[in-house]
Design a protein around this motif. Sequence first.
Motif, PDB file in Angstrom:
ATOM      1  N   ASN A  28       0.910  -1.126   0.003  1.00  9.45           N
ATOM      2  CA  ASN A  28      -0.058  -0.099  -0.076  1.00  9.45           C
ATOM      3  C   ASN A  28       1.029   1.098   0.119  1.00  9.45           C
ATOM      4  O   ASN A  28       1.823   1.638   0.984  1.00  9.45           O
ATOM      5  N   SER A  29       0.914   1.825  -1.237  1.00 13.81           N
ATOM      6  CA  SER A  29       1.911   3.269  -1.165  1.00 13.81           C
ATOM      7  C   SER A  29       1.182   4.376  -0.456  1.00 13.81           C
ATOM      8  O   SER A  29       1.797   5.364  -0.111  1.00 13.81           O
ATOM      9  N   MET A  30      -0.111   4.006   0.305  1.00 13.95           N
ATOM     10  CA  MET A  30      -0.608   5.220   1.136  1.00 13.95           C
ATOM     11  C   MET A  30       0.049   5.186   2.642  1.00 13.95           C
ATOM     12  O   MET A  30      -0.246   6.081   3.415  1.00 13.95           O
ATOM     13  N   PHE A  31       0.813   4.109   2.861  1.00 11.10           N
ATOM     14  CA  PHE A  31       1.270   3.803   4.233  1.00 11.10           C
ATOM     15  C   PHE A  31       2.335   4.992   4.474  1.00 11.10           C
ATOM     16  O   PHE A  31       2.910   5.572   3.474  1.00 11.10           O
ATOM     17  N   ASP A  32       2.391   5.951   5.535  1.00 12.85           N
ATOM     18  CA  ASP A  32       3.315   6.932   5.785  1.00 12.85           C
ATOM     19  C   ASP A  32       4.253   6.840   7.057  1.00 12.85           C
ATOM     20  O   ASP A  32       4.702   7.741   7.400  1.00 12.85           O
ATOM     21  N   TYR A  33       3.881   5.566   7.785  1.00 14.31           N
ATOM     22  CA  TYR A  33       4.714   5.462   8.690  1.00 14.31           C
ATOM     23  C   TYR A  33       4.926   3.999   9.183  1.00 14.31           C
ATOM     24  O   TYR A  33       4.152   3.091   8.997  1.00 14.31           O
ATOM     25  N   PHE A  34       6.128   3.565   9.406  1.00 12.23           N
ATOM     26  CA  PHE A  34       6.586   2.265   9.518  1.00 12.23           C
ATOM     27  C   PHE A  34       7.333   1.896  10.696  1.00 12.23           C
ATOM     28  O   PHE A  34       8.060   2.982  11.285  1.00 12.23           O
ATOM     29  N   LEU A  35       7.103   0.744  11.361  1.00 14.94           N
ATOM     30  CA  LEU A  35       7.705   0.711  12.717  1.00 14.94           C
ATOM     31  C   LEU A  35       8.329  -0.757  12.789  1.00 14.94           C
ATOM     32  O   LEU A  35       7.915  -1.550  11.961  1.00 14.94           O
ATOM     33  N   TRP A  36       8.954  -1.040  13.573  1.00 12.69           N
ATOM     34  CA  TRP A  36       9.859  -2.219  14.052  1.00 12.69           C
ATOM     35  C   TRP A  36       9.526  -2.556  15.348  1.00 12.69           C
ATOM     36  O   TRP A  36       9.706  -1.623  16.107  1.00 12.69           O
ATOM     37  N   TYR A  37       9.024  -3.758  15.696  1.00 10.86           N
ATOM     38  CA  TYR A  37       8.613  -4.431  17.078  1.00 10.86           C
ATOM     39  C   TYR A  37       9.609  -5.589  17.143  1.00 10.86           C
ATOM     40  O   TYR A  37       9.632  -6.324  16.275  1.00 10.86           O
ATOM     41  N   LYS A  38       9.937  -5.823  18.609  1.00 14.54           N
ATOM     42  CA  LYS A  38      10.531  -6.926  18.684  1.00 14.54           C
ATOM     43  C   LYS A  38       9.851  -7.488  20.082  1.00 14.54           C
ATOM     44  O   LYS A  38       9.230  -7.068  20.856  1.00 14.54           O
ATOM     45  N   LYS A  39       9.874  -9.003  19.724  1.00 10.06           N
ATOM     46  CA  LYS A  39       9.071  -9.735  20.513  1.00 10.06           C
ATOM     47  C   LYS A  39       9.692 -10.978  21.234  1.00 10.06           C
ATOM     48  O   LYS A  39      10.248 -11.712  20.334  1.00 10.06           O
ATOM     49  N   TYR A  40       9.922 -11.041  22.491  1.00 10.20           N
ATOM     50  CA  TYR A  40      10.494 -12.162  23.186  1.00 10.20           C
ATOM     51  C   TYR A  40       9.461 -13.070  23.582  1.00 10.20           C
ATOM     52  O   TYR A  40       8.137 -12.675  23.707  1.00 10.20           O
TER      53      TYR A  40
END
Lengths: 115, 111
Positions: free
Chosen positions: B27-39
Motif C-alpha cells: 500500500n503506497s499510502m502507508f506513511d509510517y513504519f515501525l519495527w517491534y521486537k518480541k520475546y
Amino acid sequence: KAGVTQTPRYLIKTRGQQVTLSCSPISGHRSVSWYQQTPGQGLQFLFEYFSETQRNKGNFPGRFSGRQFSNSRSEMNVSTLELGDSALYLCASSLPVQNSYNEQFFGPGTRLTVL
Amino acid sequence: DQQVKQNSPSLSVQEGRISILNCDYTNSMFDYFLWYKKYPAEGPTFLISISSIKDKNEDGRFTVFLNKSAKHLSLHIVPSQPGDSAVYFCAASRNTDKLIFGTGTRLQVFP
C-alpha cells in the motif's frame, strides 16, 4: 508507571464455548487495540477502541466483539469458539495524540487454547 | 490480502556481524513504519520507526532504511548480540490509522 496488563494469561476452552479477555491500559492511555497472533499469520488487527467507541475494525467474524469502559479498560469476547481461535491475543494501548502517530504499548497477551 | 510481508521467517547471524531484516509492503499510502521486537511470553516492544518523508533513521545499533519506490524497508542491527535473538515484526500505518503487521522474522544470534 505500570504497563499494560492482560488477564487471564492462559485460558483453555472447548469448542462452542465463549470467552472474555480483559485488558487494562497504561494509566492515561485512552486507545486500546486488540490483535490476534498465530504462527505464520503474524499479528492480525481485531479492533480499536477509543473513548468507549469502536474506532477501527479488522476482518474478523462477528463472533469477535469488544467493548471499552469509561476507565479505558477493555474486554474482548469470542463466542462459539472454534479450534482455529487458538492464539495469543494481544492488547495494546496508546495515548493518542491528535494528528500524530501514537506508539502502541503491548501487554504480555492471553494465550487461548481451544480443545 | 497481506499488505505487509516479511518473506524470511527466520534468520541466523553470528554475534558481532550485521543482521538485516527485510519487509515489503503493497500500500503506497502507508506513511509510517515501525519495527517491534518480541520475546517469548512477552508482548511486542517498540524498537524503531521511520516516517515516509525520510529514508533512514538510526538509533544506536539499529538503523531502519526505507525505499519508497521499491515499497521496501529493512532493519539493520550492527553489531548483533545474543540478546537480540527474538521475533521482529515490521508494521505500517496510514494517517495514524491502525497498524498492519507483517508475519515476523525470527532472528537468532549465535556466539
